[in-house]
Design a protein around this motif. Structure first.
Motif, PDB file in Angstrom:
ATOM      1  N   VAL A 246       0.839  -1.199   0.000  1.00  0.00           N
ATOM      2  CA  VAL A 246       0.000   0.000   0.000  1.00  0.00           C
ATOM      3  C   VAL A 246       0.875   1.251   0.000  1.00  0.00           C
ATOM      4  N   ALA A 247       1.928   1.252   0.817  1.00  0.00           N
ATOM      5  CA  ALA A 247       2.820   2.413   0.877  1.00  0.00           C
ATOM      6  C   ALA A 247       3.481   2.665  -0.485  1.00  0.00           C
ATOM      7  N   LEU A 248       3.812   1.611  -1.202  1.00  0.00           N
ATOM      8  CA  LEU A 248       4.444   1.774  -2.517  1.00  0.00           C
ATOM      9  C   LEU A 248       3.522   2.474  -3.511  1.00  0.00           C
ATOM     10  N   THR A 249       2.227   2.298  -3.366  1.00  0.00           N
ATOM     11  CA  THR A 249       1.296   2.957  -4.288  1.00  0.00           C
ATOM     12  C   THR A 249       1.259   4.468  -4.071  1.00  0.00           C
ATOM     13  N   HIS A 250       1.767   4.942  -2.937  1.00  0.00           N
ATOM     14  CA  HIS A 250       1.776   6.368  -2.649  1.00  0.00           C
ATOM     15  C   HIS A 250       3.021   7.064  -3.210  1.00  0.00           C
ATOM     16  N   LEU A 251       3.959   6.289  -3.749  1.00  0.00           N
ATOM     17  CA  LEU A 251       5.137   6.882  -4.374  1.00  0.00           C
ATOM     18  C   LEU A 251       4.792   7.318  -5.799  1.00  0.00           C
ATOM     19  N   SER A 252       5.462   8.344  -6.264  1.00  0.00           N
ATOM     20  CA  SER A 252       5.296   8.727  -7.668  1.00  0.00           C
ATOM     21  C   SER A 252       5.921   7.618  -8.524  1.00  0.00           C
ATOM     22  N   PRO A 253       5.483   7.470  -9.783  1.00  0.00           N
ATOM     23  CA  PRO A 253       6.087   6.423 -10.626  1.00  0.00           C
ATOM     24  C   PRO A 253       7.620   6.503 -10.718  1.00  0.00           C
ATOM     25  N   PRO A 254       8.225   7.691 -10.882  1.00  0.00           N
ATOM     26  CA  PRO A 254       9.698   7.715 -10.913  1.00  0.00           C
ATOM     27  C   PRO A 254      10.324   7.257  -9.590  1.00  0.00           C
ATOM     28  N   GLN A 255       9.724   7.660  -8.470  1.00  0.00           N
ATOM     29  CA  GLN A 255      10.241   7.222  -7.173  1.00  0.00           C
ATOM     30  C   GLN A 255      10.082   5.713  -7.007  1.00  0.00           C
ATOM     31  N   LEU A 256       8.935   5.195  -7.403  1.00  0.00           N
ATOM     32  CA  LEU A 256       8.683   3.758  -7.293  1.00  0.00           C
ATOM     33  C   LEU A 256       9.700   2.966  -8.103  1.00  0.00           C
ATOM     34  N   HIS A 257       9.932   3.371  -9.338  1.00  0.00           N
ATOM     35  CA  HIS A 257      10.860   2.634 -10.191  1.00  0.00           C
ATOM     36  C   HIS A 257      12.293   2.745  -9.685  1.00  0.00           C
TER      37      HIS A 257
END
Length: 179
Positions: free
Chosen positions: A123-134
């Motif tokens: 769930v926390a990962l979904t709150h990251l922006s796509p560039p931050q997540l990648h």
């Protein structure tokens, strides 16, 4: 054993054996990277195929044959981004497999806590922006250094370092209850 630059030169000239050798060196890592980013085996297999085709078609455009590894991972990353862009935000929750649910543990309370922690991380990962997540996935899951992440993402090492720092801060704040 030929180095990558030699294989690139031969493959650019149409040598299919050299291309197969080159791709054979990286196809497993391409698949693992795509699987970890996408969380879906079929999508990862599709990415491997797309990367293979793109690599064959565009290999002659590579300006530094010795940098083929980084270039292939950049192509893989971009293909994964294309797949992720087509997904709904809720689907990103499943980016990291719920490894705890498949891991035999003798202590049921610890097992329940581990499953809950993995779900909270998803769930926390979904709150990251796509560039931050990648960037976070490339660093934490794939273990890539900042410079390699920058090359794959097409940015600078400093930008990759900053994105990773912001992602870690955000995740730390969201996961505070799990410390």
């Amino acid at each position: 054993m030929e180095d990558d630059a030699t294989l690139v030169g031969r493959a650019s000239g149409g040598d299919k054996t050299a291309f197969a050798t080159l791709l054979g060196r990286y196809s497993g890592r391409i698949f693992q990277m795509a699987l970890r980013i996408l969380g879906d085996r079929a999508d990862a297999e599709d990415v491997v195929q797309e990367v293979s085709v793109t690599t064959w078609r565009r290999l002659s455009e590579l300006t530094d044959p010795a940098a083929v590894r980084t270039w292939i991972f950049r192509v893989t990353h971009r293909q994964c981004l294309n797949v992720l862009r087509g997904r709904r935000p809720q689907e990103l929750i499943d980016l990291i497999p719920d490894m705890a649910a498949n891991h035999p543990v003798c202590d049921p309370p610890r097992m329940a806590e581990a499953v809950a922690a993995f779900r909270a991380l998803n769930v926390a990962l979904t709150h990251l922006s796509p560039p931050q997540l990648h960037t976070w996935l490339l660093a934490e899951i794939h273990g890539l250094p900042h410079l390699e992440i920058a090359r794959i993402s097409g940015g600078t090492e400093e930008a990759a370092r900053a994105r990773l720092a912001r992602a870690r801060l955000r995740l730390a704040a969201e996961m505070r209850a799990w410390r």
